[in-house]
Design a protein around this motif. Structure first.
Motif, PDB file in Angstrom:
ATOM      1  N   GLY A 212     -21.292  -5.376  -4.038  1.00 23.95           N
ATOM      2  CA  GLY A 212     -20.640  -5.522  -2.739  1.00 23.95           C
ATOM      3  C   GLY A 212     -21.072  -4.440  -1.757  1.00 23.95           C
ATOM      4  O   GLY A 212     -21.249  -4.704  -0.566  1.00 23.95           O
TER       5      GLY A 212
ATOM      6  N   LEU B  36     -18.599  -3.665  -7.609  1.00 21.79           N
ATOM      7  CA  LEU B  36     -18.488  -2.827  -6.409  1.00 21.79           C
ATOM      8  C   LEU B  36     -19.874  -2.437  -5.905  1.00 21.79           C
ATOM      9  O   LEU B  36     -20.128  -2.410  -4.707  1.00 21.79           O
ATOM     10  CB  LEU B  36     -17.659  -1.584  -6.721  1.00 21.79           C
ATOM     11  CG  LEU B  36     -17.244  -0.793  -5.490  1.00 21.79           C
ATOM     12  CD1 LEU B  36     -15.756  -0.500  -5.537  1.00 21.79           C
ATOM     13  CD2 LEU B  36     -18.000   0.495  -5.363  1.00 21.79           C
TER      14      LEU B  36
ATOM     15  N   VAL C 251      17.112  14.519  14.833  1.00 16.39           N
ATOM     16  CA  VAL C 251      17.004  13.191  14.251  1.00 16.39           C
ATOM     17  C   VAL C 251      16.543  13.344  12.814  1.00 16.39           C
ATOM     18  O   VAL C 251      15.553  14.012  12.539  1.00 16.39           O
ATOM     19  CB  VAL C 251      16.017  12.355  15.084  1.00 16.39           C
ATOM     20  CG1 VAL C 251      15.754  11.022  14.410  1.00 16.39           C
ATOM     21  CG2 VAL C 251      16.578  12.138  16.474  1.00 16.39           C
TER      22      VAL C 251
ATOM     23  N   HIS D 116      15.729   6.617  11.055  1.00 21.24           N
ATOM     24  CA  HIS D 116      16.130   7.827  11.762  1.00 21.24           C
ATOM     25  C   HIS D 116      17.546   7.717  12.320  1.00 21.24           C
ATOM     26  O   HIS D 116      17.945   6.680  12.811  1.00 21.24           O
ATOM     27  CB  HIS D 116      15.158   8.097  12.905  1.00 21.24           C
ATOM     28  CG  HIS D 116      13.813   8.498  12.399  1.00 21.24           C
ATOM     29  ND1 HIS D 116      12.828   7.588  12.125  1.00 21.24           N
ATOM     30  CD2 HIS D 116      13.313   9.712  12.087  1.00 21.24           C
ATOM     31  CE1 HIS D 116      11.766   8.227  11.682  1.00 21.24           C
ATOM     32  NE2 HIS D 116      12.029   9.516  11.650  1.00 21.24           N
TER      33      HIS D 116
ATOM     34  N   ARG E  12      15.977  11.398   8.867  1.00 22.30           N
ATOM     35  CA  ARG E  12      15.845  10.097   8.190  1.00 22.30           C
ATOM     36  C   ARG E  12      16.965   9.938   7.176  1.00 22.30           C
ATOM     37  O   ARG E  12      16.789  10.206   5.996  1.00 22.30           O
ATOM     38  CB  ARG E  12      14.499  10.018   7.494  1.00 22.30           C
ATOM     39  CG  ARG E  12      13.357   9.700   8.423  1.00 22.30           C
ATOM     40  CD  ARG E  12      12.045  10.012   7.771  1.00 22.30           C
ATOM     41  NE  ARG E  12      11.860   9.248   6.546  1.00 22.30           N
ATOM     42  CZ  ARG E  12      11.368   8.028   6.532  1.00 22.30           C
ATOM     43  NH1 ARG E  12      11.021   7.444   7.644  1.00 22.30           N
ATOM     44  NH2 ARG E  12      11.221   7.383   5.408  1.00 22.30           N
TER      45      ARG E  12
ATOM     46  N   GLU F  68      -1.380  -7.986  -7.572  1.00 25.66           N
ATOM     47  CA  GLU F  68      -1.189  -6.701  -6.914  1.00 25.66           C
ATOM     48  C   GLU F  68       0.288  -6.420  -6.618  1.00 25.66           C
ATOM     49  O   GLU F  68       0.624  -5.354  -6.122  1.00 25.66           O
ATOM     50  CB  GLU F  68      -1.972  -6.662  -5.602  1.00 25.66           C
ATOM     51  CG  GLU F  68      -3.467  -6.595  -5.809  1.00 25.66           C
ATOM     52  CD  GLU F  68      -3.897  -5.273  -6.398  1.00 25.66           C
ATOM     53  OE1 GLU F  68      -3.490  -4.235  -5.870  1.00 25.66           O
ATOM     54  OE2 GLU F  68      -4.627  -5.292  -7.401  1.00 25.66           O
TER      55      GLU F  68
ATOM     56  N   ARG G 163      -5.593  -9.725  -0.258  1.00 26.75           N
ATOM     57  CA  ARG G 163      -6.993  -9.377  -0.424  1.00 26.75           C
ATOM     58  C   ARG G 163      -7.372  -9.429  -1.902  1.00 26.75           C
ATOM     59  O   ARG G 163      -8.413  -9.949  -2.269  1.00 26.75           O
ATOM     60  CB  ARG G 163      -7.222  -7.976   0.124  1.00 26.75           C
ATOM     61  CG  ARG G 163      -8.667  -7.630   0.274  1.00 26.75           C
ATOM     62  CD  ARG G 163      -8.802  -6.320   0.990  1.00 26.75           C
ATOM     63  NE  ARG G 163      -8.025  -5.298   0.332  1.00 26.75           N
ATOM     64  CZ  ARG G 163      -7.555  -4.239   0.945  1.00 26.75           C
ATOM     65  NH1 ARG G 163      -7.726  -4.089   2.229  1.00 26.75           N
ATOM     66  NH2 ARG G 163      -6.883  -3.335   0.288  1.00 26.75           N
TER      67      ARG G 163
ATOM     68  N   GLY H 250     -22.944  -5.546   1.491  1.00 27.99           N
ATOM     69  CA  GLY H 250     -22.119  -5.417   2.688  1.00 27.99           C
ATOM     70  C   GLY H 250     -21.101  -6.524   2.790  1.00 27.99           C
ATOM     71  O   GLY H 250     -20.536  -6.761   3.855  1.00 27.99           O
TER      72      GLY H 250
ATOM     73  N   ALA I 269       4.919  -4.000   4.533  1.00 35.50           N
ATOM     74  CA  ALA I 269       4.781  -3.502   5.905  1.00 35.50           C
ATOM     75  C   ALA I 269       3.369  -3.722   6.417  1.00 35.50           C
ATOM     76  O   ALA I 269       3.145  -3.913   7.611  1.00 35.50           O
ATOM     77  CB  ALA I 269       5.120  -2.008   5.957  1.00 35.50           C
TER      78      ALA I 269
ATOM     79  N   ARG J  35      -1.304  -7.409   3.097  1.00 36.59           N
ATOM     80  CA  ARG J  35      -2.767  -7.479   3.108  1.00 36.59           C
ATOM     81  C   ARG J  35      -3.374  -7.155   1.752  1.00 36.59           C
ATOM     82  O   ARG J  35      -4.309  -7.784   1.322  1.00 36.59           O
ATOM     83  CB  ARG J  35      -3.324  -6.513   4.156  1.00 36.59           C
ATOM     84  CG  ARG J  35      -3.303  -7.108   5.535  1.00 36.59           C
ATOM     85  CD  ARG J  35      -3.878  -6.144   6.513  1.00 36.59           C
ATOM     86  NE  ARG J  35      -3.130  -4.887   6.475  1.00 36.59           N
ATOM     87  CZ  ARG J  35      -3.345  -3.910   7.322  1.00 36.59           C
ATOM     88  NH1 ARG J  35      -4.277  -4.026   8.219  1.00 36.59           N
ATOM     89  NH2 ARG J  35      -2.642  -2.800   7.267  1.00 36.59           N
ATOM     90  N   ARG J  36      -2.769  -6.166   1.085  1.00 44.46           N
ATOM     91  CA  ARG J  36      -3.361  -5.744  -0.175  1.00 44.46           C
ATOM     92  C   ARG J  36      -3.301  -6.859  -1.208  1.00 44.46           C
ATOM     93  O   ARG J  36      -4.292  -7.168  -1.856  1.00 44.46           O
ATOM     94  CB  ARG J  36      -2.626  -4.501  -0.676  1.00 44.46           C
ATOM     95  CG  ARG J  36      -3.198  -3.915  -1.937  1.00 44.46           C
ATOM     96  CD  ARG J  36      -2.539  -2.574  -2.211  1.00 44.46           C
ATOM     97  NE  ARG J  36      -2.735  -2.177  -3.579  1.00 44.46           N
ATOM     98  CZ  ARG J  36      -3.842  -1.636  -4.028  1.00 44.46           C
ATOM     99  NH1 ARG J  36      -4.853  -1.476  -3.225  1.00 44.46           N
ATOM    100  NH2 ARG J  36      -3.946  -1.271  -5.287  1.00 44.46           N
TER     101      ARG J  36
ATOM    102  N   ARG K 161     -18.284  -9.043   0.011  1.00 41.62           N
ATOM    103  CA  ARG K 161     -17.775  -9.119  -1.347  1.00 41.62           C
ATOM    104  C   ARG K 161     -18.706  -9.968  -2.215  1.00 41.62           C
ATOM    105  O   ARG K 161     -19.090 -11.058  -1.822  1.00 41.62           O
ATOM    106  CB  ARG K 161     -16.379  -9.721  -1.355  1.00 41.62           C
ATOM    107  CG  ARG K 161     -15.751  -9.549  -2.684  1.00 41.62           C
ATOM    108  CD  ARG K 161     -14.267  -9.732  -2.657  1.00 41.62           C
ATOM    109  NE  ARG K 161     -13.787  -9.364  -3.983  1.00 41.62           N
ATOM    110  CZ  ARG K 161     -13.241  -8.194  -4.250  1.00 41.62           C
ATOM    111  NH1 ARG K 161     -13.082  -7.331  -3.314  1.00 41.62           N
ATOM    112  NH2 ARG K 161     -12.849  -7.919  -5.467  1.00 41.62           N
TER     113      ARG K 161
END
Lengths: 585, 267
Positions: A26, A23, A374, A336, A376, A542, A578, A30, A570, A574-575, A32
């Motif tokens: 990286g 880290l 409304v 909702h 959930r 992940e 990545r 700037g 959702a 990406r996680r 990885r």
């Protein structure tokens, strides 16, 4: 900075220490970067990986900072590096001193003050170069420069002269690149090389001269064979594979035409020999070694499980869901809905208000819940439970417990009003991936479904990638809600005919990533942990996976896992993707 | 660069032209959209501006369950009768204050469309529940929204029809000198401590793809500086105020600790 070990963490195990430094590298660069230790005299980097001498690990911080800073200010770009390879020996150390001074000045707002003062101690009153080319020029001149301190490390210009460092992280040496083929190979003077580089470079230079794309001559072939660079004997069941992907040196020739090397048996004969099977869906498989998909590689077929041989009470039907599990499931993925007669809400519920007024007029207290709002509360989740019904999960207890987990999940999800489908899966080679339909989305979780569940018996192997891809397909086409979830109940490890080890793990991981990219959350649950945490980490990465000691643990962990998986989905996976991109050397 | 606000008002150090743009927009009654990462000073800028203009500030922290009634107002039951209660937006319109919708993309879009008629030349708010009564915004009324483009999920974004009614001001983390001044002043610590913290923060912001949910914002750096001002060591203060809130991932945490130790030695 002191020469001694660098405070807390400095004397950790080497692998932990390296991960900690990643880290830092990286952050300074700037971009990885990886950090690894090797048996080298001085640290260096190839713009992607900082290589540290193993012995220097406890005092490596300022070295990592400087090497990463060189990347950040563009000292190691391919253009200056190519220029450096043409210079006389010793030049790269002079260049390093100058560029270190320039990095300290450019990144004065970023670098730790301790490193800045260490750099200042070396540089003294040296005037700071204004650009890389200024540094190059001054390195070539006869200007007196301070020597390079040990902790700076060094610049390996040859390894960096290539424009794309894409496989440098793997090899750390010199491999011919596209640019080299383009005619720049002549720039590679051999005057400033250490032994390891010189050896690599020599082989590389000879091979480059022999590797003309698309050209084959007996001499090339013989030499390639001698140097072990020809096509490896195909271990594939498809002998045509050697033709479709012929490695030439470090390059690969792509097969020509879509159907090349695909047919083995004349179609007419094959149709007579092959047993008639229900037609299935074909899926690709990720070939890690070649870095591409094998198209139409696996055939997945849906079956109804074989009828139980005995009566319906062949095995006791799966037990009913317990309230604790149902409570957890009830809190998943709500959307909702407009609710009437609430104590609080954004508007008045006129019917309730009139009732209230009448009650008050009649001398009653009335029901004060007169708002509508409304909340959930709507269910908006479709779940596909994939049960590993293969020999690998072991006979007896473990399989029975996994069946119980799958059954309770299916029952519980249906009770809280989610859409749920349940399939068992097993395979015998890539053409026979079987999906056993216990409950489709539109079926009820009734006695028949429970019987089908209890009729499952472990057999065959685990082609996890194909099963996940089919699960993704089923969810995407038949799920019908905005939240989609794939739950794999099994040991979570792939194994099949010609589907083992890293290849199988990478393909499974790819299938999970594809699902997440398609907006489908993936959760893996295994009863009793397997003894292969590294393989599990490679497959699941992940994605949410957890080995459970016993069924009750499921209740505690299910909701956080599902929530995290849906959040990942959702975000378009990406996680996980990545994390995959970062799974370097 | 404009100077920081002084006196008893909230402290804001102007970095670029944001204060001038904000003032000009307020004088002309134009709504403002503030974009920028969490903790870079969006809310502080609005507070400071409201103080400078001498108008009341109504802040609404938007969330997924927020409805138009939460902004405009609603009937509540008192005794046997219903009574209308103004929401923060309506109060801002009546009194001529700044209505600030913080993290506006967190709200559902059907809740946000009520601001449309206020955010263009009409500057009026229609209260449907009060029989279509129309309020014209008093002088001094300004609508300000803020959001963090990188933070929320890609699915949530502001409607184009909402966006194009706004004057945009993009804020980032301040440059080293400014951020050092801000941290030192807000946390009342000395320059060396602020300097090392800000360097550390800059490094964390450069660590892309490290699996961090957020980066070290100016706000977290101020919190760390405040802890240092109370006598904590650099390492302990930064772990508590920055590293721990930023990540739960043990590996990322280890990396952050390394970064902290690298920066901490000179501090």
């Amino acid at each position: 900075m002191a020469e001694g070990p660098e405070g807390p963490g400095a004397n950790d195990r080497p692998d932990l220490r390296l991960r900690r430094l990643t880290l830092l590298a990286g952050a300074i660069a700037g971009r990885r970067m990886h950090v690894r230790a090797d048996d080298v005299a001085r640290a260096w980097n190839d713009r992607e990986t900082v290589v540290l001498p193993t012995a220097q690990l406890p005092t490596a911080r300022r070295t990592v900072v400087l090497q990463a800073a060189l990347v950040a200010v563009g000292s190691l770009d391919s253009r200056p590096m190519r220029a450096l390879t043409r210079c006389r020996p010793g030049m790269s150390d002079r260049f390093l001193v100058l560029e270190a001074a320039r990095a300290a000045s450019v990144l004065a707002d970023l670098l730790p003050r301790s490193v800045l003062s260490d750099l200042a101690a070396t540089v003294g009153d040296l005037s700071v170069p204004v650009s890389v080319s200024d540094s190059l020029e001054r390195a070539r001149s006869d200007e007196a420069l301070p020597g390079v301190p040990e902790w700076y490390g060094r610049i390996r210009a040859r390894a960096l002269a290539r424009s794309d460092a894409e496989d440098a992280g793997e090899t750390g040496g010199v491999a011919p690149s596209d640019r080299d083929h383009g005619g720049t190979a002549g720039e590679q003077a051999v005057d400033e090389l250490d032994d390891e580089e010189a050896e690599d470079a020599e082989t590389g230079a000879i091979m480059q001269k022999l590797q003309v794309r698309g050209m084959k001559n007996p001499f090339t072939a013989a030499l390639q064979k001698l140097l072990g660079m020809g096509a490896a004997p195909s271990s594939d069941e498809n002998p045509g594979a050697a033709v479709e992907d012929l490695p030439v040196g470090n390059r690969r020739q792509r097969r020509i035409g879509h159907a090349a090397g695909r047919l083995r048996t004349p179609p007419a004969l094959a149709s007579l020999l092959a047993p008639r099977r229900p037609t299935g869906t074909v899926y690709p498989e990720w070939d890690r070694a070649r870095g591409r998909y094998r198209p139409d590689w696996c055939t997945v077929t849906e079956f109804d499980p074989p009828s139980p041989s005995g009566g319906p009470e062949d095995r006791p039907p799966a037990s009913e869901p317990d309230p604790a599990l149902r409570r957890e499931l009830a809190r998943l993925s709500l959307h909702h809905e407009r609710r009437r007669r609430c104590a609080d809400g954004d508007s008045l519920d006129l019917t309730a208000l009139v009732d209230h007024r009448i009650a008050v007029a009649a001398g009653d207290a009335g029901d004060p819940d007169v708002c509508s709002g409304v909340r959930r509360t709507g269910r908006d989740l479709a779940v596909l439970v994939l049960l590993d019904a293969t020999g690998s999960v072991g006979e007896g207890d473990v399989f029975a417990e996994q069946v119980e987990v799958a059954a309770r999940l299916s029952a519980g999800l249906e009770q809280v009003g989610d859409r749920v489908a349940t399939y068992g899966f097993s395979s015998r080679g890539r053409r026979q991936v079987r999906m056993l339909r216990v409950k489709a989305f539109d079926d009820r979780w009734d006695a028949a479904a429970r019987r089908r569940m209890s009729a499952l018996s472990p057999s065959g192997h685990t082609r996890l990638g194909a099963a996940v891809r089919h699960g993704t397909h089923v969810l995407a086409t038949r799920g019908g809600t905005s939240n989609l979830l794939l739950v794999v109940v099994g040991d979570g490890l792939p194994h099949d005919d010609e589907y083992t080890g890293v290849h199988a793990q990478e393909d499974s991981r790819m299938a999970l990533d594809e699902a997440a990219l398609g907006g489908i959350g993936c959760v893996g649950i295994s009863v009793r942990g397997s003894g292969e945490p590294e393989a599990l980490a490679r497959v699941w990465g992940e994605h949410q996976h957890r080995p459970l000691g016993r069924y009750p643990e499921l209740v505690a962990h299910l909701r956080p896992m599902v929530t995290a998986a849906l959040r990942n989905a959702a975000a378009g996976g990406r996680r996980s993707v990545r994390a995959r991109a970062g799974a370097g050397p | 660069m404009s100077t920081g606000t002084t006196g008893s008002g909230p402290y804001y150090l102007g970095i670029s032209t944001e204060v001038e743009v904000f003032e000009a927009a307020w004088r002309r009654g134009l709504p403002v959209m503030l974009k920028g990462p969490t903790g870079c000073g969006k809310t502080r800028l609005v507070e400071s501006m409201a103080h400078r203009f001498g108008v009341p500030l109504y802040t609404v922290s938007c969330h997924e369950d927020m409805t138009a009634a939460d902004l405009v107002g609603r009937f509540v039951l008192t005794g046997g009768d219903t009574e209308w209660v103004d929401g923060p937006l309506t109060r801002g319109v009546r009194e001529g204050g700044i209505c600030y919708l913080d993290e506006v993309v967190e709200a559902r879009q059907d809740a946000i469309v009520v601001v449309h008629s206020l955010a263009d030349h009409r500057r009026e708010l229609t209260l449907e529940r009060l029989g279509g009564q129309t309020l014209t915004a008093a002088d001094g009324f300004q609508l300000v929204v803020s959001y963090n483009p990188g933070y929320q999920s890609v699915l949530k974004d502001l409607k184009t029809s909402t966006r194009q009614r706004m004057v945009g001001i993009e804020l980032g983390f301040p440059p080293l000198d400014a951020e050092r001044t801000i941290v030192a002043r807000e946390a009342r610590v000395g320059d060396p401590a602020a300097d090392e913290l800000v360097r550390f923060g800059t490094a964390v912001r450069r660590a892309r793809d490290a699996g961090l949910r957020e980066v070290a914002s100016t706000r977290t750096l101020i919190a760390a500086a405040a802890l240092m001002g109370e006598g904590l060591a650099f390492r302990d203060a930064v772990i508590a105020a920055v590293a721990t809130p930023l990540t739960d991932d043990p590996e990322v945490r280890e990396g952050l600790l390394e970064l902290i130790d690298t920066y901490g030695v000179g501090g």
